[in-house]
Scaffold this active site. Structure first.
Site, short mmCIF file in Angstrom:
data_model
loop_
_atom_site.label_atom_id
_atom_site.label_comp_id
_atom_site.label_asym_id
_atom_site.label_seq_id
_atom_site.Cartn_x
_atom_site.Cartn_y
_atom_site.Cartn_z
N ASP A 125 0.84 -1.19 0.00
CA ASP A 125 0.00 0.00 0.00
C ASP A 125 0.88 1.25 0.00
OD1 ASP A 125 -2.46 1.31 -0.01
OD2 ASP A 125 -2.38 1.61 2.16
N HIS A 132 -4.10 14.08 0.49
CA HIS A 132 -4.27 13.24 1.68
C HIS A 132 -3.05 13.37 2.60
CE1 HIS A 132 -5.24 9.78 4.20
NE2 HIS A 132 -4.06 9.26 3.91
N GLU A 198 -10.22 4.10 3.46
CA GLU A 198 -9.35 4.88 2.58
C GLU A 198 -9.78 4.56 1.17
OE1 GLU A 198 -5.18 4.35 3.69
OE2 GLU A 198 -5.41 5.99 5.13
N GLU A 200 -9.18 4.17 -2.43
CA GLU A 200 -7.98 3.96 -3.24
C GLU A 200 -8.32 3.21 -4.52
OE1 GLU A 200 -4.50 2.48 -1.24
OE2 GLU A 200 -5.12 3.21 0.72
N ASP A 232 -8.92 0.55 1.81
CA ASP A 232 -7.91 0.17 2.80
C ASP A 232 -8.43 0.57 4.18
OD1 ASP A 232 -5.51 -0.43 4.10
OD2 ASP A 232 -4.68 1.55 3.70
N ARG A 236 -7.78 4.33 13.16
CA ARG A 236 -7.00 5.55 13.39
C ARG A 236 -6.51 5.72 14.81
NH1 ARG A 236 -5.68 6.29 8.28
NH2 ARG A 236 -7.46 6.76 6.95
N GLN A 239 -3.38 2.97 14.85
CA GLN A 239 -2.30 3.42 13.94
C GLN A 239 -1.26 4.34 14.60
OE1 GLN A 239 -4.08 4.98 10.35
NE2 GLN A 239 -2.10 5.26 9.36
N LYS A 252 -3.88 -1.52 10.08
CA LYS A 252 -4.16 -1.64 8.65
C LYS A 252 -4.44 -3.06 8.19
CE LYS A 252 -3.23 2.59 7.09
NZ LYS A 252 -4.14 3.34 6.21
N THR A 256 -8.80 -5.40 3.84
CA THR A 256 -8.75 -4.53 2.66
C THR A 256 -9.77 -5.09 1.68
OG1 THR A 256 -6.37 -4.22 2.98
CG2 THR A 256 -7.26 -3.63 0.82
N GLU A 362 -10.03 12.70 7.40
CA GLU A 362 -9.94 14.04 6.81
C GLU A 362 -11.29 14.75 6.82
OE1 GLU A 362 -7.29 13.79 3.02
OE2 GLU A 362 -7.92 11.77 3.55
CA CA Z 1 -3.78 3.30 2.51
#
Ligand code: CA
Length: 417
Positions: A125, A132, A198, A200, A232, A236, A239, A252, A256, A362
């Site tokens: 990843d 971002h 996320e 992606e 993904d 938070r 992490q 993470k 996925t 975000e």
């Molecule tokens: Ca990611």
């Protein structure tokens, strides 16, 4: 490029994600059929196991569609991929001479369940979206030091886990993990309270590179079999506590999700676009000789349990600072061999505007600014029962190259220990 007409009527509408121009590759099963490779055309799926058995498709001496994954086709390489695409278009185009033989091999999508389209060899990843990276860096460091010093020179990435890559529709169990609040003396263990997405794109590597041998950006582009939507999932709160100094780990690796249809590089060809202007000149090995990003509209919807879905993000893949071929080139630059079935996550795709942010972190600015999702509800992070859906399509002249959707519903954490 305009819409190519098929004798499969549903493939000729301007809003189908799967016209003859697309022909994405998936794996499906029905109540009566074992899992097998299929190609989407309109609202139907062409059964590739049956097509090969009937002698309508012959790619190699030995069968390649007797297995429920596309890896065997990938390993045949780009010339065979072109032969397959040309043959599929010949069989499915309006007026095709073999229509009567192909028609019985079409299965309605409503009868099918989608499975993983490939065996994921390894998952890497990246962190290649500048908006971002700037947003996250501003939140966790400061606006002046938002981007790490290497960021404008290297497509930063980490090695993830292939074992937890799941197909769209798979429920996601909220992860447990170790977290520590800034003002707490000791860490604690339990369900993540800051679960996130996320948005992606995933690039699927189709052919191998050799141990010890770097590749060029052009070679990297030719190695890519196709693209999928990729979520993904991220915790938070796990992490930030765990990631110093070795980077993402349990925050993470729990899941996925990818969309079930692999959209080929050939189908995306008309939508190539340049990466944004470089702020610092890249080293020569990362220079792109031609456009290698794609203009693909992306969005995310959030649907609370029993509620209605609200669009919470609208952005475009062309916002990325680095393309997938650049990432693949960098990945192999030390001599790391890449293998068929390698999956590369692009990194979160955020745009410059607030409604273009590709993660809840975000959108809610670290939980400080909860946002409305309709029905009088707000969100900072994902709650149990929420369904998150990624949508993606490249928009042509009167046709779409659609990815379908990448869906996941959050289930409560397992009680542990
Ligand atoms: Ca990611």
């Amino acid at each position: 490029m305009t819409l190519m007409k098929s004798w499969v009527e549903s493939a000729n509408s301007a809003d189908t994600p799967f016209p003859l121009n697309n022909l994405p590759y998936g794996v499906f099963t029905t109540n009566s059929l074992e899992p097998r490779c299929g190609v989407a055309i309109g609202d139907m799926i062409l059964d590739m196991f049956a097509a090969e058995e009937a002698g309508l498709i012959e790619l190699a001496e030995d069968p390649v569609f007797d297995v429920p994954y596309w890896n065997d086709v990938m390993e045949l390489g780009p010339e065979a991929w072109d032969v397959l695409r040309a043959r599929l278009q010949e069989l499915l185009i309006e007026g095709a001479s073999e229509q009567a033989s192909v028609a019985p091999l079409l299965i309605p999508m409503t009868d099918a369940r989608m499975e993983m389209p490939l065996v994921v060899a390894e998952f890497t990843d990246f962190y290649a979206g500048k908006h971002h990276a700037t947003n996250v860096g501003t939140m966790f460091r400061s606006a002046e030091n938002a981007l790490p010093p290497n960021w404008l020179h290297i497509p930063i990435g980490y090695n993830g886990r292939a074992s937890s890559v799941v197909v769209s529709g798979t429920d996601i169990i909220r992860p447990n993990g170790q977290t520590k609040a800034p003002d707490a003396d000791m860490p604690s263990f339990g369900p993540s309270k800051r679960l996130d997405i996320e948005l992606e794109m995933g690039a699927i590597v189709g052919t191998a590179s050799e141990l010890g041998h770097p590749i060029t950006v052009t070679q990297a582009d030719e190695m890519i079999f196709g693209y999928v939507l990729l979520n993904d999932w991220s915790a938070r709160d796990i992490q930030p506590w765990e990631n110093q100094p070795l980077g993402p780990f349990q925050g993470k690796v729990f899941a996925t999700s990818i969309s079930p249809w692999i959209v080929t590089r050939a189908a995306l060809e008309p939508f190539r676009t340049l990466t944004p202007p470089r702020e610092k000149e890249l080293l020569p090995y990362l220079h792109e000789p031609n456009p290698m990003l794609y203009n693909i509209d992306l969005s995310v919807t959030l649907q609370p349990e029993g509620g209605t879905a609200t669009t919470i993000c609208e952005t475009n893949y062309n916002e990325m600072y680095y393309s997938a071929p650049q990432q693949l080139t960098h990945h192999a630059s030390s001599g790391c061999p890449m293998t068929p079935g390698d999956l590369l996550g692009s990194g979160t795709i955020s745009g410059p505007e607030k409604h273009q942010r590709g993660s809840l972190l975000e959108m809610s600015w670290g939980g400080k600014e909860p946002f409305e999702i309709g029905g009088g509800q707000t969100r900072s992070f994902i709650e149990d029962g929420d369904t998150l859906t990624l949508h993606g399509a490249a928009k042509g002249d009167g046709y779409l190259i659609g990815f379908g959707t990448c869906v996941g519903t959050i289930k409560p954490a397992v009680k542990f220990p």
